[in-house]
Write a protein that holds these residues in place. Sequence first.
Motif, PDB file in Angstrom:
ATOM      1  N   SER A  27      -6.263   8.698  11.372  1.00 45.41           N
ATOM      2  CA  SER A  27      -5.159   8.351  10.146  1.00 45.41           C
ATOM      3  C   SER A  27      -5.457   7.377   9.650  1.00 45.41           C
ATOM      4  O   SER A  27      -5.329   6.118  11.055  1.00 45.41           O
ATOM      5  N   TYR A  29      -2.718   4.134   7.031  1.00 42.52           N
ATOM      6  CA  TYR A  29      -2.440   4.630   5.926  1.00 42.52           C
ATOM      7  C   TYR A  29      -2.098   3.125   5.096  1.00 42.52           C
ATOM      8  O   TYR A  29      -1.945   1.857   5.555  1.00 42.52           O
ATOM      9  N   HIS A  34      -2.142   8.062   2.505  1.00 47.06           N
ATOM     10  CA  HIS A  34      -2.904   8.951   3.875  1.00 47.06           C
ATOM     11  C   HIS A  34      -4.160   8.945   3.607  1.00 47.06           C
ATOM     12  O   HIS A  34      -3.903  10.102   3.279  1.00 47.06           O
TER      13      HIS A  34
END
Length: 114
Positions: A27, A29, A34
């Motif tokens: 991931s 951010y 996201h």
Amino acid sequence: MVKIRWVAGAVLTAGLVIPTANAVAVSSYGGGAHAWAPAQGNPGKIAVKDNSDDGDPVKAEYYRQSSPGTKRTLWNHSGYRRTVYSGSGSKIIKLRAIDENNHAPDDVGPWVSP
């Protein structure tokens, strides 16, 4: 002999159950954006979710294995708490999340690789 079969069976089962590095999602951010891959269990899909209720869109920038020199962009104009998925393609090799901020600098997440 029974013990050897049991050990071999246990090793085979563990190999099927324990996920490999290719199946682990990563991931990025950036502000309220996201982005992650693989999405929906597909290494050729990426997702981007808008986690900020500010009315501005979010996006994910990414590269695919089949065209590592081409930066692609997946926009999410769907709004707060909505997720957008890319189409399926070759494996995602690098991605980052960006929260678009009108009249201000964008919030840019780090590049990550699955």
